[in-house]
Design a protein around this motif. Structure first.
Motif, mmCIF file in Angstrom:
data_model
loop_
_atom_site.group_PDB
_atom_site.id
_atom_site.type_symbol
_atom_site.label_atom_id
_atom_site.label_comp_id
_atom_site.label_asym_id
_atom_site.label_seq_id
_atom_site.Cartn_x
_atom_site.Cartn_y
_atom_site.Cartn_z
ATOM 1 N N LEU A 265 0.849 -1.184 0.000
ATOM 2 C CA LEU A 265 0.000 0.000 0.000
ATOM 3 C C LEU A 265 0.888 1.237 0.000
ATOM 4 C CD1 LEU A 265 -2.875 1.254 0.324
ATOM 5 C CD2 LEU A 265 -2.443 1.235 2.805
ATOM 6 N N VAL A 266 0.637 2.154 -0.934
ATOM 7 C CA VAL A 266 1.388 3.402 -0.992
ATOM 8 C C VAL A 266 0.893 4.320 0.127
ATOM 9 C CG1 VAL A 266 1.958 5.430 -2.367
ATOM 10 C CG2 VAL A 266 1.768 3.182 -3.468
ATOM 11 N N GLU A 267 1.818 4.778 0.964
ATOM 12 C CA GLU A 267 1.481 5.657 2.084
ATOM 13 C C GLU A 267 1.734 7.124 1.762
ATOM 14 O OE1 GLU A 267 0.105 4.543 4.762
ATOM 15 O OE2 GLU A 267 0.498 2.382 4.697
ATOM 16 N N VAL B 204 5.942 2.904 1.131
ATOM 17 C CA VAL B 204 4.943 1.841 1.123
ATOM 18 C C VAL B 204 5.019 1.023 2.397
ATOM 19 C CG1 VAL B 204 5.154 1.702 -1.395
ATOM 20 C CG2 VAL B 204 6.389 0.065 0.038
ATOM 21 N N THR B 205 3.905 0.350 2.707
ATOM 22 C CA THR B 205 3.884 -0.717 3.699
ATOM 23 C C THR B 205 3.454 -1.988 2.988
ATOM 24 O OG1 THR B 205 1.621 -0.047 4.300
ATOM 25 C CG2 THR B 205 3.405 0.744 5.699
ATOM 26 N N PRO C 21 3.123 -7.419 9.934
ATOM 27 C CA PRO C 21 2.514 -7.205 11.256
ATOM 28 C C PRO C 21 2.954 -5.882 11.892
ATOM 29 C CG PRO C 21 4.242 -8.876 11.371
ATOM 30 C CD PRO C 21 4.026 -8.590 9.919
ATOM 31 N N GLY C 22 4.026 -5.286 11.385
ATOM 32 C CA GLY C 22 4.489 -4.023 11.955
ATOM 33 C C GLY C 22 4.050 -2.814 11.160
ATOM 34 N N ARG D 193 3.566 3.220 10.401
ATOM 35 C CA ARG D 193 2.797 4.443 10.149
ATOM 36 C C ARG D 193 2.945 5.435 11.309
ATOM 37 N NH1 ARG D 193 -1.104 0.429 8.443
ATOM 38 N NH2 ARG D 193 -1.132 0.330 6.157
ATOM 39 N N GLU D 194 2.927 4.918 12.534
ATOM 40 C CA GLU D 194 3.054 5.801 13.685
ATOM 41 C C GLU D 194 4.407 6.501 13.698
ATOM 42 O OE1 GLU D 194 2.335 3.713 17.271
ATOM 43 O OE2 GLU D 194 0.280 3.103 16.737
#
Length: 471
Positions: free
Chosen positions: A424-426, A440-441, A446-447, A452-453
Motif C-alpha cells: 500500500l502506498v502511504e 509503502v507498507t 505485522p508491523g 505508520r506511527e
C-alpha cells in the motif's frame, strides 16, 4: 622547496591530518579502554618479514593520470607516524627508578602508551626527469631515546617517562610514462615501501606490537603540480576512462584535493575519500574518532568523571587536549554543531556554497511563513499525502495498491525478498535532487501500524512498482 610544498598543500593537509590521526586515540580517550587496545588500523606499512604472515602490507602503490604543462615540477610529501613506546617509572630513594604500570599525580594518571611522532619525507623534481629515469628516494629514521622527569605539584621529582623509537627504513619510488593517443597525459606511479630488515624474534607470527615500532603508520602521500593538473580517478573525462581503469592503486586511493576545487593536488590515502574532501567548518577541533559526530563526542567527553579525565590526560597529550577542548566549549559552539545541514545545495561541486535560508517574511508563493525553512511542510508545492506520480500512465499516490518489482541496479538483498509482494502506498516523496520515491507498507506486515506511527516506511521508485488497483 619546503615553503612551496607547504603553501600548495595547505588545504589538503587539513584532511591529511585527519587521515594521519584517525583512530589515534578513541573515546573515552584512556589507554585502559577496550577500543584503545588495538590501534593504528589504517595505512600501516609493516616490515616485509612480518607482513608476509599477516593481513597487513609492507607497501602502498598509487597510480594517477596527470596533464603537466611545459617545465612542470612534481611536489611530493610522504607523511606517516613513527610509533614511540613510552615506559613509566617511579622514583625510589637513592636516585633509582622502577618500572610501574601507573603513576598517580593530582592532575593525571600516567600509564605506558604508544605515542605517534609525525614524520615527513619531501621531494621536488621535474616531471620530465620522471619520464626519463624515474626517481628513488631511500629514507631512514634512526633509533631515538629520551627521558622526561615527572614532578609533583611541589616540584619534587616523583618519576620519569622513558621514550624509545626504533629505526625505520623505507623507500619512495616514482616513475612516469606517457599515455598513447592524441592527449599529452602521463601515468604517474608512486610506491612507498617499508624497507626494514627486521625479522620477528622466534616465531614468524610474532605479536603485532613488536612490528609496530618498525612500521610506517597511517602512511599517505600528497602530490602537487606546479603547472598542469591531475585527472579525477572517480570521475575522469570520457577520453581517459580506459586509462584510469588500467591504473593500479593498492592499499591506497588518490583523490583531487586542491584549494577551491583546483586539480593541482592529489591526496592518496589508505581511507577512501571523495574528490575535494574538506573538514566541516563547524568542527571545533580534532577528536580522532570519525565514527562519532562531534556534538555527541564533545558532550560525552565533557561528562567523563574527574578520575576518567585524569586517566585520559595521563594517556597522551593529544587526549588531554580533547578533554580540555570538551570542557571549554561555549554553548554557542555546541549550538552550531547541533543539526548542522550540509546536503542542501543549489549547485554541484565542493565549491558550491550552501544556500541562504529563504526569506519567509515576504510574499514568496507556496511558502508557509510560520514554518522553519528546512521543514518539508514549509513548501505548499509538495504534499506527500496528496501528490501523485505516473506509473505506466496511471496516477499513483497515497492509498494506491502496487506490486513491488525492485530493480537490480539500485537495490539490496532485503528489497529482493519483497519482489512480487503487494503493498500500500502511504506517501509520495520528492528529494532535493528531483527524485520521486514511493513510501509503502507491505501487505501482511505485522508491523505496518507501527511503521505508520513512526513514519518509517520502505521506499521504492516509480519504475520499481506496478499498479494493482485503486483503494
Amino acid at each position: 622547496m619546503t615553503t612551496a610544498v607547504d603553501t600548495r598543500f595547505a588545504t589538503a593537509r587539513q584532511v591529511a591530518d585527519a587521515v594521519l590521526f584517525e583512530g589515534y586515540v578513541l573515546y573515552p580517550y584512556r589507554a585502559s579502554a577496550a577500543k584503545n587496545r588495538l590501534r593504528w588500523q589504517f595505512g600501516v606499512l609493516v616490515p616485509p618479514a612480518w607482513g608476509h604472515g599477516s593481513a597487513e602490507h609492507s607497501f602502498q602503490r598509487t597510480e594517477v593520470l596527470l596533464e603537466p604543462r611545459r617545465g612542470a615540477a612534481l611536489l611530493v610529501e610522504l607523511r606517516f607516524l613513527h610509533t614511540q613506546r613510552r615506559t613509566v617509572q617511579r622514583a625510589l630513594p637513592g636516585g633509582e627508578f622502577e618500572t610501574v604500570q601507573s603513576l598517580e599525580l593530582p592532575d593525571r594518571v600516567l600509564v605506558p602508551w604508544d605515542e605517534g611522532v609525525e614524520e615527513r619525507v619531501e621531494l621536488r623534481l621535474d616531471v620530465a626527469d620522471l619520464c626519463d629515469q624515474g626517481a628513488r628516494l631511500p629514507f631512514r629514521r634512526p633509533v631515538h631515546e629520551e627521558a622526561e622527569t615527572v614532578h609533583d605539584a611541589s616540584g619534587r621529582p616523583v618519576g620519569r617517562l622513558l621514550r624509545r623509537r626504533e629505526r625505520i627504513d623505507g623507500v619512495l619510488r616514482l616513475t612516469a610514462a606517457e599515455l598513447p593517443g592524441p592527449y599529452r597525459a602521463l601515468r604517474l606511479t608512486a610506491v612507498v615501501e617499508n624497507g626494514s630488515d627486521w625479522t620477528p624474534p622466534g616465531e614468524a607470527d610474532a605479536d603485532r606490537e613488536a612490528a609496530l615500532p618498525r612500521s610506517l603508520v597511517s602512511a599517505h602521500l600528497m602530490l602537487g603540480l606546479t603547472a598542469g593538473s591531475f585527472l579525477s580517478m572517480t570521475d575522469p573525462p570520457e577520453w581517459a576512462r580506459s586509462a584510469v581503469a588500467q591504473c593500479r592503486n593498492e592499499h591506497t586511493w588518490p583523490v583531487l584535493a586542491g584549494d577551491n576545487g583546483a586539480a593541482d593536488v592529489v591526496l592518496s590515502s589508505p581511507i577512501i575519500l571523495e574528490d575535494h574532501p574538506h573538514i566541516a567548518p563547524e568542527s571545533p577541533g580534532t577528536l580522532y574518532d570519525a565514527t562519532e559526530i562531534d556534538e555527541i563526542l564533545a558532550l560525552r567527553t565533557a561528562a567523563l568523571t574527574d578520575r576518567e579525565k585524569r586517566e585520559a590526560r595521563g594517556t597522551d597529550d593529544r587526549a588531554a587536549a580533547v578533554v580540555d577542548l570538551a570542557d571549554s566549549l561555549p554553548p554557542e559552539v555546541l549550538e552550531r554543531l547541533h543539526g548542522a545541514v550540509r546536503a542542501l545545495r543549489e549547485a554541484t561541486g565542493p565549491e558550491a556554497p550552501p544556500p541562504p535560508p529563504p526569506d519567509f517574511g515576504g510574499a514568496a508563493p507556496g511558502v508557509r511563513p510560520d514554518t522553519p525553512w528546512w521543514d518539508p511542510a514549509a513548501d505548499r508545492s509538495v504534499d506527500p499525502a496528496t501528490d501523485r506520480v505516473l506509473v505506466d500512465g496511471t496516477p499513483v499516490g497515497a492509498g494506491s495498491r502496487v506490486l513491488l518489482r525492485p530493480g537490480l541496479r539500485r537495490t539490496d538483498a532485503q528489497d529482493l525478498f519483497l519482489h512480487g509482494r503487494s503493498a500500500l502506498v502511504e506517501a509520495v516523496l520528492h528529494d532535493v535532487d528531483g527524485g520521486v520515491h514511493l513510501a509503502v507498507t507491505v501487505d501482511g506486515d505485522p508491523g505496518a501500524e507501527l511503521r505508520r506511527e513512526q513514519g518509517r516506511f520502505l521506499y521504492f521508485q516509480p519504475d520499481e512498482v506496478a499498479l494493482l488497483e485503486e483503494a
